[in-house]
Design a protein around this motif. Structure first.
Motif, PDB file in Angstrom:
ATOM      1  N   LEU A 214       0.857  -1.094  -0.050  1.00 39.67           N
ATOM      2  CA  LEU A 214       0.160   0.017  -0.197  1.00 39.67           C
ATOM      3  C   LEU A 214       0.871   1.287  -0.228  1.00 39.67           C
ATOM      4  O   LEU A 214       0.493   2.105  -0.655  1.00 39.67           O
ATOM      5  CB  LEU A 214      -0.862  -0.002   1.156  1.00 39.67           C
ATOM      6  CG  LEU A 214      -2.074  -1.197   0.977  1.00 39.67           C
ATOM      7  CD1 LEU A 214      -2.715  -1.016   2.476  1.00 39.67           C
ATOM      8  CD2 LEU A 214      -3.186  -0.753  -0.076  1.00 39.67           C
ATOM      9  N   ARG A 215       1.900   1.138   1.010  1.00 40.62           N
ATOM     10  CA  ARG A 215       2.875   2.329   0.982  1.00 40.62           C
ATOM     11  C   ARG A 215       3.609   2.583  -0.633  1.00 40.62           C
ATOM     12  O   ARG A 215       3.567   3.719  -1.120  1.00 40.62           O
ATOM     13  CB  ARG A 215       3.967   2.214   1.918  1.00 40.62           C
ATOM     14  CG  ARG A 215       3.455   2.561   3.058  1.00 40.62           C
ATOM     15  CD  ARG A 215       4.851   2.617   4.273  1.00 40.62           C
ATOM     16  NE  ARG A 215       5.216   1.107   4.768  1.00 40.62           N
ATOM     17  CZ  ARG A 215       4.669   0.708   5.664  1.00 40.62           C
ATOM     18  NH1 ARG A 215       3.851   1.106   6.466  1.00 40.62           N
ATOM     19  NH2 ARG A 215       5.263  -0.718   5.835  1.00 40.62           N
ATOM     20  N   GLU A 216       4.010   1.461  -1.181  1.00 33.91           N
ATOM     21  CA  GLU A 216       4.469   1.677  -2.543  1.00 33.91           C
ATOM     22  C   GLU A 216       3.536   2.108  -3.559  1.00 33.91           C
ATOM     23  O   GLU A 216       3.782   2.911  -4.275  1.00 33.91           O
ATOM     24  CB  GLU A 216       4.993   0.107  -3.069  1.00 33.91           C
ATOM     25  CG  GLU A 216       6.404  -0.167  -2.834  1.00 33.91           C
ATOM     26  CD  GLU A 216       6.971  -1.509  -3.322  1.00 33.91           C
ATOM     27  OE1 GLU A 216       6.368  -1.761  -4.408  1.00 33.91           O
ATOM     28  OE2 GLU A 216       7.438  -2.268  -2.605  1.00 33.91           O
ATOM     29  N   MET A 217       2.396   1.741  -3.508  1.00 27.29           N
ATOM     30  CA  MET A 217       1.351   2.499  -4.248  1.00 27.29           C
ATOM     31  C   MET A 217       1.284   3.844  -4.239  1.00 27.29           C
ATOM     32  O   MET A 217       1.131   4.535  -5.028  1.00 27.29           O
ATOM     33  CB  MET A 217      -0.007   1.611  -4.043  1.00 27.29           C
ATOM     34  CG  MET A 217      -0.316   0.412  -4.367  1.00 27.29           C
ATOM     35  SD  MET A 217      -1.865  -0.326  -3.910  1.00 27.29           S
ATOM     36  CE  MET A 217      -2.908   0.432  -4.914  1.00 27.29           C
ATOM     37  N   ASP A 218       1.496   4.200  -2.837  1.00 29.05           N
ATOM     38  CA  ASP A 218       1.216   5.591  -2.601  1.00 29.05           C
ATOM     39  C   ASP A 218       2.397   6.194  -3.164  1.00 29.05           C
ATOM     40  O   ASP A 218       2.144   7.415  -3.885  1.00 29.05           O
ATOM     41  CB  ASP A 218       1.185   5.978  -1.072  1.00 29.05           C
ATOM     42  CG  ASP A 218       0.831   7.147  -0.696  1.00 29.05           C
ATOM     43  OD1 ASP A 218      -0.201   7.558  -1.060  1.00 29.05           O
ATOM     44  OD2 ASP A 218       1.318   7.742   0.189  1.00 29.05           O
ATOM     45  N   ILE A 219       3.492   5.661  -3.004  1.00 23.91           N
ATOM     46  CA  ILE A 219       4.969   6.526  -3.751  1.00 23.91           C
ATOM     47  C   ILE A 219       4.551   6.552  -5.293  1.00 23.91           C
ATOM     48  O   ILE A 219       4.952   7.575  -5.912  1.00 23.91           O
ATOM     49  CB  ILE A 219       6.006   5.552  -3.327  1.00 23.91           C
ATOM     50  CG1 ILE A 219       6.178   5.675  -1.945  1.00 23.91           C
ATOM     51  CG2 ILE A 219       7.062   6.113  -4.259  1.00 23.91           C
ATOM     52  CD1 ILE A 219       7.348   4.800  -1.341  1.00 23.91           C
ATOM     53  N   ARG A 220       3.846   5.544  -5.780  1.00 20.30           N
ATOM     54  CA  ARG A 220       3.908   5.418  -7.198  1.00 20.30           C
ATOM     55  C   ARG A 220       2.728   6.309  -7.712  1.00 20.30           C
ATOM     56  O   ARG A 220       2.086   6.139  -8.739  1.00 20.30           O
ATOM     57  CB  ARG A 220       3.642   4.115  -7.761  1.00 20.30           C
ATOM     58  CG  ARG A 220       4.948   3.450  -7.506  1.00 20.30           C
ATOM     59  CD  ARG A 220       4.994   1.921  -8.147  1.00 20.30           C
ATOM     60  NE  ARG A 220       6.209   1.271  -8.059  1.00 20.30           N
ATOM     61  CZ  ARG A 220       7.255   1.336  -8.727  1.00 20.30           C
ATOM     62  NH1 ARG A 220       7.212   1.924  -9.753  1.00 20.30           N
ATOM     63  NH2 ARG A 220       8.313   0.546  -8.497  1.00 20.30           N
TER      64      ARG A 220
END
Length: 622
Positions: free
Chosen positions: A290-296
């Motif tokens: 979920l954090r990676e999604m946020d970054i992307r």
DNA sequence: ATAGGGTTAG
């Protein structure tokens, strides 16, 4: 492979001079009639006046488009007006409109409209053909899709790659993966067309669905070899397959690989990974996604929220699921039938039927149509609570809501009926489900074997077991355990021992429950020494006795009045840290003569009986 | 320009 059906040969089709445009001969009133569509649909989805009908019905699989009613209405109205415009609007205008209707999942409406053009001898192009074939696929009538394909070939047109892709997809949707593979190989071998990334992606998806993720991975390598660059959809397909196979680390590796090749994941890719990670209880890793999604800068969508809600509910963390429910509303996503079903299932799994019913009523208030999965969850919940009347009420509700019961529905009701001892009704229902064309699956059979054994019909269970094996079902340890336990409890120790050996010969490994069932069988016959030998054997095999094991043996000792063994057994239980359960305690109180209850005994019993057992009015468990 | 591939619930 059926490439077109016989009736197509009777159809005379003429092509207009323009390539890619088809025109049907006016002698035939409707291509649907030629294709046998009206006659072959059992559910009347497509009667001649189906347009008005499909306006008043919502698609079976989703309640989401109830609100789209007016949109569909508008689209059909516009389409009918366009038909009579002079000059006729461009075909791509019609196609765009049809595309909208398909997006709303009104497949039979789209087919009817295309049919209408056909009737008016308005030319139809390859795009529209693809739309029609795609609609047939979604209606699980790829046979008609192939018939239509026959029309294209018949009038001398080169089908497009996308046409083959649509046909492949239709086969995959009907789980006809083998035929999809045959078609795919034919395309390559006979150089019919050059597969593109969609072709490969469709087949990879089919292979994953059929449980052959390895072959799909090989296909991914093959397409690269052939110079066809896999798309994010292709990678996502394999990642999803790996996640479903619980090989999430491999999926994560592939994610890194695709990013390395500058093919970037999207929300679908992450949804698969989040599903896989949650499924393994790897909450921290899921959070990381979920954090990676946020970054992307990839926003979670409806699926993301639903996957999370479902995962929390399955873990019994309904409060967390409810938080996700609130967040999704905050973020502007309206919970749908899947969101509500997840919550309902969560409450049902916890046996909280009042809460589950409350959620069910809320969704109905919100005009979200429950589907068969929603009802299955509720039925399951009621069955678990032995409330077969409520379960049956909902079972009848299925037909009233014009939903189709599934194999799971029947398995669940069978479980409920057996649970309350109605094995005769259960067997009748089992016959009934087969008479309406539903094939029992592994779970159905497991329920049936368990139900029969628990209702003292072990012989029936054993003969059914032989039939099941003949039908190609591979029994697992649980099935054997149910039968061993049933045999032991019905005095058939020899049968149980035979089953125990058979289990080994199949390469299966007995677990603690299996061993306990066997030990119980020996104890019931007074063969306490043999029971103890099993304990030694299981430890050798790396399965360690638990409190249940020791209580079974204790009860055997007490029932067979071997007071001399009691003290040593209790001492062993003490040494191993096991306590006396309610059934054993009940037997202890009644079977040990007062004079034997010396201080030694009293102290041990005092020590080994947990407080909750002492407080439980000394009722035996059974 | 319009079509065709990947994600969720029992």
């Amino acid at each position: 492979m059926q490439m077109g059906v016989g009736c197509v040969a009777l159809v005379r089709i003429s092509a207009t001079p323009r390539k890619g445009i088809l025109l049907l001969d006016s002698m035939h009133p409707s291509f649907l009639l030629w294709l046998g569509f009206y006659n072959s649909m059992d559910n009347n989805l497509l009667s001649p006046n189906s347009i008005s009908k499909s306006l008043s019905t919502t698609p079976a699989r989703s309640g989401r488009y109830v609100k789209g009613f007016d949109k569909l209405n508008d689209a059909v109205f516009l389409f009918n007006r366009m038909i009579h415009m002079k000059p006729l609007p461009l075909l791509f205008e019609f196609n765009k409109l049809l595309g909208d209707i398909v997006k709303m999942k009104h497949y039979s409406t789209a087919i009817s409209l295309i049919n209408k053009l056909w009737l008016l001898r308005i030319s139809v192009d390859a795009y529209m053909m693809n739309i029609a074939i795609n609609c047939f696929s979604h209606l699980r009538r790829i046979d008609l899709g192939f018939a239509m394909f026959g029309c294209i070939v018949k009038c001398g047109h080169e089908p497009l790659v996308s046409t083959y892709n649509t046909l492949l997809k239709g086969l995959v949707l009907e789980d006809r993966i083998f035929e999809a593979e045959v078609l795919f190989k034919k395309l390559i071998r006979e150089r019919i067309c050059e597969p593109n990334e969609v072709t490969y992606g469709t087949l990879m998806n089919g292979l994953c669905k059929a449980g052959n993720t390895n072959m799909a991975i090989r296909l991914l390598a093959y397409m690269e070899e052939k110079g066809c660059k896999p798309s994010k959809e292709g990678y996502s397909t394999i990642i999803d397959g790996l996640c479903k196979d619980r090989m999430v680390d491999d999926a994560l590796t592939l994610l890194a690989e695709m990013i390395g090749k500058r093919v970037f994941p999207n929300v679908v890719t992450y949804n698969s990974l989040i599903y896989g990670l949650c499924n393994l209880g790897r909450w921290e890793d899921a959070k990381q996604m979920l954090r990676e999604m946020d970054i992307r800068k990839i926003n979670p969508d409806m699926h993301t929220y639903n996957i999370l809600m479902d995962a929390f509910c399955k873990e019994g963390m309904i409060e967390d699921a409810e938080s996700v429910f609130c967040i999704m509303i905050e973020k502007g996503e309206q919970p749908d039938v899947v969101s509500y079903s997840a919550l309902i299932d969560g409450y049902c799994l916890r046996g909280q039927m009042k809460e589950a019913t409350a959620v069910f009523n809320t969704m109905i208030d919100k005009n979200i149509e429950p589907n068969i999965i929603t009802l299955n969850s509720l039925i399951n919940g009621h069955c678990k609570r032995s409330n077969i009347d409520e379960a049956m009420k909902l079972f009848k509700e299925i037909a009233r809501k014009k939903l189709e019961p599934t194999v799971s529905t029947y398995s669940t009701i069978l479980y409920g009926l057996f649970k309350v001892g109605r094995s005769k009704d259960a067997l009748e229902l089992f016959e009934h489900m087969q008479s309406i064309g539903l094939t029992p699956n592994f779970i159905t059979y497991s329920v049936l074997l368990d139900g029969l054994c628990k209702n003292h019909q072990v012989d029936k269970a054993l003969s059914l077991f032989r039939i099941i094996i003949k039908n190609g079902i591979h029994p697992n340890v649980a099935m054997y355990t149910v039968l061993i336990d049933g045999s032991c409890k019905n005095g058939k120790l020899d049968t149980a021992m035979d089953l125990f050996c058979e289990l080994y010969s199949r390469g299966l490994h007995p677990n603690i429950v299996t061993y306990n069932a066997m030990i119980n069988g020996f104890c019931n016959k007074g063969l306490i020494e043999e029971a103890k030998e099993v304990v030694i054997k299981m430890e050798k095999n790396g399965v360690f006795p638990n409190s249940v094991t020791y209580n079974i043996i204790l009860q055997g000792i007490l029932r067979w009045k071997k007071p001399k063994d009691v003290l040593s057994h209790l001492k062993e239980m003490d040494a191993r840290g096991f306590s006396i359960d309610a059934s054993s305690f009940y037997l202890l109180l009644h079977m040990i003569p007062a004079k034997e209850q010396d201080s030694n005994f009293a102290d041990l019993i005092q020590k080994l009986v947990p407080n909750d057992v002492l407080k439980s009015k000394f009722q035996p468990a059974k």
